[in-house]
Design a protein around this motif. Structure first.
Motif, PDB file in Angstrom:
ATOM      1  N   THR A 244      -7.277   4.600   6.881  1.00 24.35           N
ATOM      2  CA  THR A 244      -7.633   5.962   7.263  1.00 24.35           C
ATOM      3  C   THR A 244      -6.940   6.362   8.560  1.00 24.35           C
ATOM      4  OG1 THR A 244      -9.783   5.683   6.202  1.00 24.35           O
ATOM      5  CG2 THR A 244      -9.589   7.504   7.759  1.00 24.35           C
TER       6      THR A 244
ATOM      7  N   HIS B 266      -7.620   9.131  -2.644  1.00 22.29           N
ATOM      8  CA  HIS B 266      -8.809   8.881  -1.818  1.00 22.29           C
ATOM      9  C   HIS B 266      -8.832   9.946  -0.718  1.00 22.29           C
ATOM     10  CE1 HIS B 266     -11.200   6.747   1.264  1.00 22.29           C
ATOM     11  NE2 HIS B 266     -11.630   5.943   0.307  1.00 22.29           N
TER      12      HIS B 266
ATOM     13  N   ASP C 261      -0.153   5.043   0.252  1.00 23.39           N
ATOM     14  CA  ASP C 261      -1.460   4.487   0.558  1.00 23.39           C
ATOM     15  C   ASP C 261      -1.552   3.149  -0.188  1.00 23.39           C
ATOM     16  OD1 ASP C 261      -4.110   3.712   0.547  1.00 23.39           O
ATOM     17  OD2 ASP C 261      -4.922   5.695   0.072  1.00 23.39           O
TER      18      ASP C 261
ATOM     19  N   GLN D 118      -5.293  -0.236  -1.913  1.00 19.29           N
ATOM     20  CA  GLN D 118      -5.719  -0.980  -3.108  1.00 19.29           C
ATOM     21  C   GLN D 118      -4.590  -1.808  -3.714  1.00 19.29           C
ATOM     22  OE1 GLN D 118      -8.778  -1.292  -3.958  1.00 19.29           O
ATOM     23  NE2 GLN D 118      -9.743   0.394  -2.872  1.00 19.29           N
TER      24      GLN D 118
ATOM     25  N   SER E  56      -5.466  -1.682   4.799  1.00 21.29           N
ATOM     26  CA  SER E  56      -6.619  -2.128   5.598  1.00 21.29           C
ATOM     27  C   SER E  56      -6.810  -3.627   5.476  1.00 21.29           C
ATOM     28  CB  SER E  56      -7.905  -1.469   5.091  1.00 21.29           C
ATOM     29  OG  SER E  56      -7.817  -0.066   5.159  1.00 21.29           O
TER      30      SER E  56
ATOM     31  N   HIS F 120      -9.712  -5.292   5.848  1.00 20.07           N
ATOM     32  CA  HIS F 120     -10.996  -5.732   5.289  1.00 20.07           C
ATOM     33  C   HIS F 120     -11.019  -5.787   3.762  1.00 20.07           C
ATOM     34  CE1 HIS F 120     -12.616  -1.778   3.905  1.00 20.07           C
ATOM     35  NE2 HIS F 120     -11.732  -1.315   4.773  1.00 20.07           N
ATOM     36  N   LYS F 121     -10.070  -5.101   3.111  1.00 15.06           N
ATOM     37  CA  LYS F 121     -10.023  -5.146   1.642  1.00 15.06           C
ATOM     38  C   LYS F 121      -9.200  -6.336   1.150  1.00 15.06           C
ATOM     39  CE  LYS F 121     -10.255  -0.130   1.227  1.00 15.06           C
ATOM     40  NZ  LYS F 121     -11.583   0.195   0.701  1.00 15.06           N
TER      41      LYS F 121
END
Ligand code: PMP
Length: 409
Positions: free
Chosen positions: A95, A123, A200, A203, A223, A225-226
Motif C-alpha cells: 500500500t 485491490h 502490484d 499476491q 509486502s 507479511h504475505k
C-alpha cells in the motif's frame, strides 16, 4: 491421485507446541501468511544481539545492524532479479509503495488530460491512489474490464492505449479471482504507447518466481507479511531512471546529504526515499523469509499451489449451489479461490466454517469495484500456501457441506 501433502508445516510454530491447535486449517494466506521459526528467530536475534540504529553509529553494534539491514536489501534485490540494491526501497508494504509512486512520480508528471489505466480487478491499494491522483490532477482514470472467466480483456486494453496513456497499473495476481495477468505483454503494449508499467506484486511475489526485469516492470510493489515475513515491511522496486526523476516525499533524518537553514540536498538512492529510522527488524525478518522460500524453491511452491488449487476447484465445483469466481483452469490462477453459496451470506458461511476450525476470509476483499462487476456484495475466499495440503481442502469441503445443510434446515 497421490495425496498432496504440505511442503512444510512443521517449521511453523502456529501448529506446533502444547498450546497449539494442530488441526486448525488456515486458508487466509492471501490476507497474511503464517511465519516459520526461521523468521521469528531472525527477529529475536536482531533485537537480542544486533539492536542498534542503522547508518549512524561508528561502534561495532551499529555497523552490524547496518550490515544486516543492507544485506537484507541485497537479498530482496536478488529475489526479484533487480538490477542493483539501489533499486530496492524498503516501505511499510504494498500500500505504501503504491501510494509513493502515485504521489511522487504521479504527482510530478501527471497532468490534466493524461490517462491512467488500471483494471477492474485491482485491490483498493492499486486503485484509490490512482483515483485520487486523477481527481487531483484532472487526469482520466480508465478501467480494463474482465471477461466471463475473470481474465483481463486484452482487446479492450489495446484499444484503450494511446499517446495520452501515462501509467498502466495492474496486479500480477488478483487477490479475489486468482487470475494471473500477462504482465509482460501488458508492459510491452504500455511501453509502446509511451506509458510506464506499475505492477502490484502483493499476491505474486510470495507464490511464484518473479523477475522484474523480464516482466518489464518500471515499478513493482510487494509486502513482507504475505510471504512469511513480518508485518510493517514491504518493498518498492523502481527502475533507476524513474527513481532519479522522483522527488522524495518524506523528509527528515537518514534521507539527507546536507541540510542548510533554507535548503537541503538528498542522500543517494535508495536512502533518500527512506526518511527516519527504518523498520530494521522487519527488513532482516523479510530477508530470512526470502531465504526460507528460496531454500524450498519458488517453482516448487508454485507447482504445489497449482496442484492444490486444481484439486480444490474440482472438489468445490461438485457442491451444488456453490459459485466459484475466476478462471476455471488452475494454470491461469494463483492459489486463491473466491466463492459464494446460494442463499447464504459469505460472512455467515465463514462464521460456520470457523466453528469447524477452518479459517477463510469473507467480505469484499478490498476490491469493491470488482464485487460490483461480479454482481455480489461479498464472497468467501480460501487461499493457500506451502503449509497447506489436500487434507485442508478436504476439511474446507466437508465444512462447506455441513454449512449448506445447516442453512437449508
Ligand atoms: N494488492 C493486493 C493484490 C493485495 O492482495 C493486497 C493485500 N490484501 C494489497 C495490495 C495490499 O497489501 P498491504 O495491505 O500489505 O499493503
Amino acid at each position: 491421485m497421490a495425496k498432496l501433502s504440505p511442503i512444510n508445516k512443521t517449521d511453523f510454530p502456529m501448529w506446533q507446541g502444547a498450546d497449539a491447535v494442530p488441526d486448525a486449517v488456515y486458508l487466509d494466506s492471501a490476507a497474511t501468511a503464517q511465519k516459520p521459526q526461521a523468521v521469528i528467530d531472525a527477529l529475536v536475534h536482531y533485537y537480542t544481539r544486533q539492536n542498534a540504529n542503522v547508518h549512524r553509529g561508528v561502534y561495532t553494534l551499529a555497523e552490524q545492524a547496518t550490515e544486516a539491514y543492507e544485506n537484507a536489501r541485497q537479498t530482496v534485490a536478488d529475489f526479484i532479479h533487480a538490477e542493483d540494491t539501489a533499486n530496492i526501497i524498503f516501505t511499510r508494504g504494498t500500500t505504501e509503495s503504491l501510494n509513493w509512486i502515485a504521489q511522487s512520480w504521479g504527482g510530478t508528471y501527471i497532468q490534466a488530460g493524461d490517462e491512467i489505466i488500471i483494471t477492474i480487478m485491482e485491490h483498493h491499494s492499486n486503485l484509490v491512489p490512482w483515483q485520487q491522483l486523477a481527481l487531483r490532477t484532472g487526469a482520466k482514470l480508465r478501467y480494463v474490464d474482465i471477461d466471463d472467466q475473470g481474465l483481463l480483456d486484452m482487446t479492450a486494453y489495446r484499444a484503450m492505449l494511446s499517446a495520452r496513456t501515462k501509467i498502466v497499473a495492474v496486479t500480477q495476481v488478483s487477490n479475489v479471482l486468482g487470475t494471473i495477468n500477462p504482465i509482460q505483454e501488458i508492459g510491452q503494449l504500455a511501453h509502446a504507447a509511451g506509458a510506464i508499467l506499475v505492477v502490484d506484486g502483493a499476491q505474486s511475489a510470495p507464490h511464484m518466481p518473479v523477475d522484474v526485469q523480464a516482466l518489464g516492470a518500471d515499478f513493482f510493489a510487494f509486502s513482507g507479511h504475505k510471504m512469511l515475513g513480518p508485518t510493517g515491511i514491504g518493498v518498492l522496486y523502481g527502475k533507476m531512471a524513474l527513481l532519479e526523476a522522483m522527488p522524495p516525499i518524506e523528509f527528515g533524518g537518514e534521507m539527507i546529504s546536507k541540510v542548510e537553514k533554507f535548503q537541503t540536498t538528498w542522500a543517494d538512492i535508495p536512502w533518500r526515499f527512506e526518511g527516519g529510522t527504518p523498520n530494521i527488524a522487519g527488513a532482516i525478518g523479510l530477508a530470512a523469509a526470502i531465504r526460507y522460500l528460496q531454500a524450498i524453491g519458488l517453482d516448487k511452491i508454485r507447482d504445489h499451489e497449482r496442484a492444490l488449487t486444481a484439486y480444490a476447484l474440482d472438489q468445490l465445483k461438485a457442491i451444488p449451489g456453490l459459485i466459484i469466481y475466476g478462471p476455471q483452469d488452475a494454470a491461469q490462477r494463483g492459489g486463491v479461490i473466491a466463492f459464494t453459496l446460494n442463499g447464504v451470506h459469505p460472512h455467515d458461511l465463514a462464521t460456520v466454517l470457523d466453528t469447524q476450525q477452518v479459517a477463510v476470509r469473507a467480505g469484499h476483499h478490498c476490491a469493491q469495484p470488482l464485487m460490483q462487476r461480479l454482481g455480489v456484495v461479498a464472497t468467501a475466499r480460501a487461499s493457500f500456501y506451502l503449509y497447506n495440503g489436500q487434507a485442508d481442502v478436504d476439511r474446507l469441503v466437508a465444512a462447506v457441506n455441513e454449512a449448506k445443510e445447516f442453512f437449508q434446515q
